[in-house]
Each structure stands twice: as structure tokens, then as C-alpha cells.
Design a protein around this motif. Structure first.
Motif, PDB file in Angstrom:
ATOM      1  N   LYS A 212       1.009  -1.337  -0.071  1.00  0.00           N
ATOM      2  CA  LYS A 212      -0.044   0.005   0.118  1.00  0.00           C
ATOM      3  C   LYS A 212       0.831   1.297  -0.166  1.00  0.00           C
ATOM      4  O   LYS A 212       0.833   2.238  -0.653  1.00  0.00           O
ATOM      5  N   ASP A 213       1.790   1.374   0.801  1.00  0.00           N
ATOM      6  CA  ASP A 213       2.678   2.336   0.723  1.00  0.00           C
ATOM      7  C   ASP A 213       3.710   2.644  -0.762  1.00  0.00           C
ATOM      8  O   ASP A 213       3.493   3.654  -1.008  1.00  0.00           O
ATOM      9  N   ILE A 214       4.117   1.647  -1.147  1.00  0.00           N
ATOM     10  CA  ILE A 214       4.722   1.759  -2.372  1.00  0.00           C
ATOM     11  C   ILE A 214       3.766   1.959  -3.599  1.00  0.00           C
ATOM     12  O   ILE A 214       4.222   2.826  -4.489  1.00  0.00           O
ATOM     13  N   ARG A 215       2.726   1.389  -3.624  1.00  0.00           N
ATOM     14  CA  ARG A 215       2.005   1.617  -4.668  1.00  0.00           C
ATOM     15  C   ARG A 215       1.598   3.097  -4.931  1.00  0.00           C
ATOM     16  O   ARG A 215       1.657   3.684  -6.000  1.00  0.00           O
ATOM     17  N   LYS A 216       1.394   3.990  -3.837  1.00  0.00           N
ATOM     18  CA  LYS A 216       1.299   5.176  -4.001  1.00  0.00           C
ATOM     19  C   LYS A 216       2.673   5.972  -4.711  1.00  0.00           C
ATOM     20  O   LYS A 216       2.399   6.996  -5.319  1.00  0.00           O
ATOM     21  N   LYS A 217       3.562   5.477  -4.524  1.00  0.00           N
ATOM     22  CA  LYS A 217       4.985   6.157  -4.793  1.00  0.00           C
ATOM     23  C   LYS A 217       5.193   5.777  -6.240  1.00  0.00           C
ATOM     24  O   LYS A 217       5.939   6.466  -6.939  1.00  0.00           O
ATOM     25  N   ILE A 218       4.672   4.444  -6.693  1.00  0.00           N
ATOM     26  CA  ILE A 218       5.234   4.317  -8.106  1.00  0.00           C
ATOM     27  C   ILE A 218       4.128   4.858  -9.115  1.00  0.00           C
ATOM     28  O   ILE A 218       4.572   4.609 -10.279  1.00  0.00           O
ATOM     29  N   ILE A 219       3.149   5.159  -8.722  1.00  0.00           N
ATOM     30  CA  ILE A 219       2.169   5.841  -9.923  1.00  0.00           C
ATOM     31  C   ILE A 219       2.616   6.883 -10.741  1.00  0.00           C
ATOM     32  O   ILE A 219       3.250   7.778  -9.889  1.00  0.00           O
ATOM     33  N   GLY A 220       2.630   6.753 -11.940  1.00  0.00           N
ATOM     34  CA  GLY A 220       3.430   7.675 -13.061  1.00  0.00           C
ATOM     35  C   GLY A 220       4.178   6.775 -13.976  1.00  0.00           C
ATOM     36  O   GLY A 220       4.283   5.726 -14.082  1.00  0.00           O
ATOM     37  N   THR A 221       5.142   7.784 -14.783  1.00  0.00           N
ATOM     38  CA  THR A 221       6.045   7.293 -15.464  1.00  0.00           C
ATOM     39  C   THR A 221       7.339   7.316 -15.168  1.00  0.00           C
ATOM     40  O   THR A 221       7.853   8.339 -14.804  1.00  0.00           O
ATOM     41  N   TRP A 222       8.111   6.035 -15.392  1.00  0.00           N
ATOM     42  CA  TRP A 222       9.496   6.165 -15.048  1.00  0.00           C
ATOM     43  C   TRP A 222      10.255   5.746 -16.528  1.00  0.00           C
ATOM     44  O   TRP A 222       9.875   5.243 -17.236  1.00  0.00           O
ATOM     45  N   LYS A 223      11.735   6.405 -16.332  1.00  0.00           N
ATOM     46  CA  LYS A 223      12.424   6.279 -17.526  1.00  0.00           C
ATOM     47  C   LYS A 223      13.735   5.948 -17.066  1.00  0.00           C
ATOM     48  O   LYS A 223      14.198   6.224 -16.116  1.00  0.00           O
ATOM     49  N   ASP A 224      14.258   4.978 -18.088  1.00  0.00           N
ATOM     50  CA  ASP A 224      15.773   4.493 -17.962  1.00  0.00           C
ATOM     51  C   ASP A 224      16.608   4.673 -18.984  1.00  0.00           C
ATOM     52  O   ASP A 224      15.921   4.139 -20.137  1.00  0.00           O
ATOM     53  N   VAL A 225      17.491   5.118 -19.227  1.00  0.00           N
ATOM     54  CA  VAL A 225      18.307   5.383 -20.458  1.00  0.00           C
ATOM     55  C   VAL A 225      19.858   5.129 -20.114  1.00  0.00           C
ATOM     56  O   VAL A 225      20.366   5.643 -19.035  1.00  0.00           O
ATOM     57  N   HIS A 226      20.332   3.916 -20.739  1.00  0.00           N
ATOM     58  CA  HIS A 226      21.780   3.690 -20.692  1.00  0.00           C
ATOM     59  C   HIS A 226      22.287   3.133 -21.830  1.00  0.00           C
ATOM     60  O   HIS A 226      21.826   2.738 -22.912  1.00  0.00           O
ATOM     61  N   THR A 227      23.771   3.318 -21.725  1.00  0.00           N
ATOM     62  CA  THR A 227      24.240   3.153 -23.189  1.00  0.00           C
ATOM     63  C   THR A 227      25.295   1.788 -22.767  1.00  0.00           C
ATOM     64  O   THR A 227      25.802   1.460 -22.050  1.00  0.00           O
ATOM     65  N   LEU A 228      25.156   0.905 -23.968  1.00  0.00           N
ATOM     66  CA  LEU A 228      25.901  -0.341 -23.999  1.00  0.00           C
ATOM     67  C   LEU A 228      27.141   0.076 -24.890  1.00  0.00           C
ATOM     68  O   LEU A 228      27.084   0.594 -25.977  1.00  0.00           O
ATOM     69  N   SER A 229      28.188   0.003 -24.231  1.00  0.00           N
ATOM     70  CA  SER A 229      29.502   0.109 -24.820  1.00  0.00           C
ATOM     71  C   SER A 229      30.447  -0.947 -24.932  1.00  0.00           C
ATOM     72  O   SER A 229      30.344  -1.933 -24.466  1.00  0.00           O
ATOM     73  N   SER A 230      31.220  -0.735 -25.999  1.00  0.00           N
ATOM     74  CA  SER A 230      32.367  -2.151 -26.091  1.00  0.00           C
ATOM     75  C   SER A 230      33.092  -1.810 -24.828  1.00  0.00           C
ATOM     76  O   SER A 230      33.585  -0.997 -24.161  1.00  0.00           O
ATOM     77  N   PRO A 231      33.939  -3.232 -24.559  1.00  0.00           N
ATOM     78  CA  PRO A 231      34.693  -3.338 -23.647  1.00  0.00           C
ATOM     79  C   PRO A 231      36.064  -2.828 -23.770  1.00  0.00           C
ATOM     80  O   PRO A 231      36.227  -2.266 -25.124  1.00  0.00           O
ATOM     81  N   ASP A 232      36.788  -2.354 -22.929  1.00  0.00           N
ATOM     82  CA  ASP A 232      37.877  -1.401 -22.822  1.00  0.00           C
ATOM     83  C   ASP A 232      38.971  -2.152 -23.723  1.00  0.00           C
ATOM     84  O   ASP A 232      39.566  -1.509 -24.575  1.00  0.00           O
ATOM     85  N   ASP A 233      39.098  -3.629 -23.733  1.00  0.00           N
ATOM     86  CA  ASP A 233      39.984  -4.303 -24.728  1.00  0.00           C
ATOM     87  C   ASP A 233      39.392  -4.679 -26.153  1.00  0.00           C
ATOM     88  O   ASP A 233      40.150  -5.427 -26.647  1.00  0.00           O
ATOM     89  N   SER A 234      38.225  -4.132 -26.476  1.00  0.00           N
ATOM     90  CA  SER A 234      37.681  -4.497 -27.698  1.00  0.00           C
ATOM     91  C   SER A 234      38.643  -3.772 -28.896  1.00  0.00           C
ATOM     92  O   SER A 234      39.091  -2.754 -28.660  1.00  0.00           O
ATOM     93  N   PRO A 235      38.954  -4.598 -29.950  1.00  0.00           N
ATOM     94  CA  PRO A 235      39.724  -3.970 -31.274  1.00  0.00           C
ATOM     95  C   PRO A 235      38.950  -2.886 -31.788  1.00  0.00           C
ATOM     96  O   PRO A 235      39.533  -1.859 -32.250  1.00  0.00           O
TER      97      PRO A 235
END
Length: 296
Positions: free
Chosen positions: A162-185
Motif C-alpha cells: 500500500k505504501d509503495i503503490r502510491k509512490k510508483i504511480i506515474g511514468t519512469w524512464k531509464d536510459v543507458h548506453t551499451l559500450s564496447s569493452p575496454d579491450d575491444s579492437p
């Protein structure tokens, strides 16, 4: 003397046949079945221990053609099963008011639940009522005592939800980048974007997309939209998906011979109804806050 031996042998055979007829008759459940019934009803092993020993001794004596011992063990076996069944009848009389009290307490506490906790509570009560309906009161009491402890957890989960339900109502966004490993050619990257929308009416929508190069030999460009409902169990948010829509899915692969990108593969889009729960998923509230940002 020979006549006496013949008559004695004949009498023994008659007694044996009569004994088998009584033992194998279909006038009621066998001892084994009566023992199993008591076990199924939740009768403790300590109550049935002697009966099982007598049954083993009786069967062993029969196999070894020890008629005298078999008769003795049969009497003990019969007395033992009658005593065990009497114990259960007494237990039923003792447990009935306790079961009624446990069940009432469970039902009263269940009234404060909703959603997934209520669904779990209903399932537990159905199990207990099934046992009560079969008059398996010893087992019913054991289950209800266990369920009383589970109810504590369900009530706690209800409070959290009940406590959490009130807090999550709305829109949530996640943006992240997939990058090559440091040792990638070769260096590459792609961007993934996710939206979760939780509504007051319990409905749920999500958008997940990716665009860019996800590894040395592949580029991806896709978007999937999901629709359904959500509910909570404690701090875990369950997403029940009943529709999935693919707006695009394009994949491009590197030709290892020419080291050039091939013509993009454009796969079909679709808008499908989901009925088997295969797309259902969940996320813990702490992970939602960690991975996503609430934007409205």
C-alpha cells in the motif's frame, strides 16, 4: 492312527482356508488401507508405530507359515488399528473447536488484504477448507497453524504494498548506453531506453527500445510496447502482460569476408495478445528506483 493324521491334516487345511478367506474378504478396507487413511488424515507416526510393527510381524509370520504367531500378531494388529482409529476420533473432537477458532482468525485477518496477498490467502484457505470438508481435522489444524504464520507475512506485505503503490504511480524512464569493452579492437555503442507507466486503475504500459551497434558484428534497431496490469507483493512489483506490440525490429550484420555491413534484415512487426503469462515479469521497488527516474 493314520485316520487321525488324515483328519488333523484336513482340519489344518480347512482352518488355513477359512483364515485366508477372512483375511482376503472384501467386507471392508484392509488394515493397510486403514493405516494409510489415518496417515493421510495427519495421524502422528507415534500413534501408528506399533500398528506398523504388528503388520510387519503378521506378514512375516504368514510368509513363514507360522500360523500360531500369525494369529497372535493378527489380534495385536486388530487391537492396534482400533486404538489408533479411536485416538483419531478423540483428536477430531478435541481439534474441532480449535480449528474453528483458527479458521475464524484467518478469515478475519484476510479481510484486510487485497491484490496478490489476498489471492495467496484465498488459496491457503481453500486448502484448509478442503481438509476440513474431508474431516481430516488433525491435518487441517496443522495447516491452519502454519497458515497463521504465513498470514503474518501477508499482512506485512500488504502494508508495504500500500505504501509503495502510491509512490510508483506515474511514468519512469531509464536510459543507458551499451559500450564496447575496454579491450575491444573496435569501439561500438548503442542506447537503450525504457519507460514504465503505472496507473491508478492498476493498468500498466511499457516501452523498450534499442538503437546502435551492440557488438562488433551487429547493429540493432527495435522497439517493443507492452500493455497489461500490475500488482504488488510487499516491495516487489509484478507486471502482468496481456498484449505486446513490436513497432520495428531491424538487424544489420557484418560480413566477415568483406568486412562490410550487409543489407539490414527487417523482421515483421506485430501486435499480439498474450494469454499464457510468458511475458509476465517483476521488479523490486529498490531496483526500480536505482535503474529508473520518475519523470511524471
Amino acid at each position: 492312527m493314520k485316520l487321525f493324521r488324515f483328519i488333523s491334516a484336513g482340519c489344518c487345511i480347512s482352518i488355513a482356508v477359512a483364515f485366508l478367506a477372512v483375511s482376503c474378504g472384501k467386507k471392508g478396507p484392509s488394515i493397510e488401507e486403514r493405516i494409510q487413511t489415518l496417515q493421510d488424515k495427519g495421524t502422528p507416526d507415534s500413534v501408528l508405530a506399533n500398528v506398523k510393527v504388528y503388520l510387519y510381524q503378521y506378514n512375516s509370520a504368514k510368509k513363514m507359515s507360522q500360523a500360531g504367531k500369525a494369529r497372535s500378531y493378527k489380534d495385536s494388529l486388530q487391537n492396534g488399528i482400533v486404538a489408533a482409529e479411536a485416538w483419531y476420533e478423540q483428536a477430531m473432537a478435541t481439534n474441532k473447536p480449535i480449528i474453528d477458532q483458527l479458521r475464524k482468525s484467518f478469515v478475519d485477518r484476510k479481510e484486510g488484504l487485497s491484490g496478490l496477498p489476498l489471492k495467496d490467502a484465498d488459496s491457503l484457505l481453500k486448502i484448509a477448507d478442503s481438509l476440513i470438508g474431508q474431516n481430516w481435522l488433525v491435518q487441517a489444524r496443522t495447516k491452519l497453524e502454519q497458515f497463521d504464520q504465513v498470514m503474518n507475512i501477508l499482512v506485512e506485505n500488504e502494508t508495504k504494498a500500500k505504501d509503495i503503490r502510491k509512490k510508483i504511480i506515474g511514468t519512469w524512464k531509464d536510459v543507458h548506453t551499451l559500450s564496447s569493452p575496454d579491450d575491444s579492437p573496435k569501439k561500438f555503442s548503442a542506447k537503450e531506453i525504457r519507460f514504465f507507466t503505472f496507473k491508478n486503475d492498476g493498468s500498466f504500459e511499457s516501452s523498450e527500445e534499442c538503437k546502435g551497434q551492440t557488438d562488433i558484428i551487429r547493429k540493432e534497431d527495435w522497439q517493443f510496447l507492452s500493455y497489461g496490469t500490475f500488482d504488488l507483493m510487499g516491495d516487489t512489483i509484478y507486471q502482468f502482460i496481456d498484449r505486446e506490440k513490436c513497432t520495428r525490429q531491424i538487424y544489420t550484420f557484418l560480413d566477415p569476408k568483406t568486412m562490410k555491413w550487409k543489407t539490414p534484415e527487417v523482421k515483421p512487426t506485430y501486435d499480439s495478445t498474450i494469454t499464457n503469462g510468458s511475458k509476465d515479469r517483476f521488479i523490486v521497488y529498490s531496483d526500480l528506483k536505482l535503474e529508473f527516474k520518475k519523470i511524471r
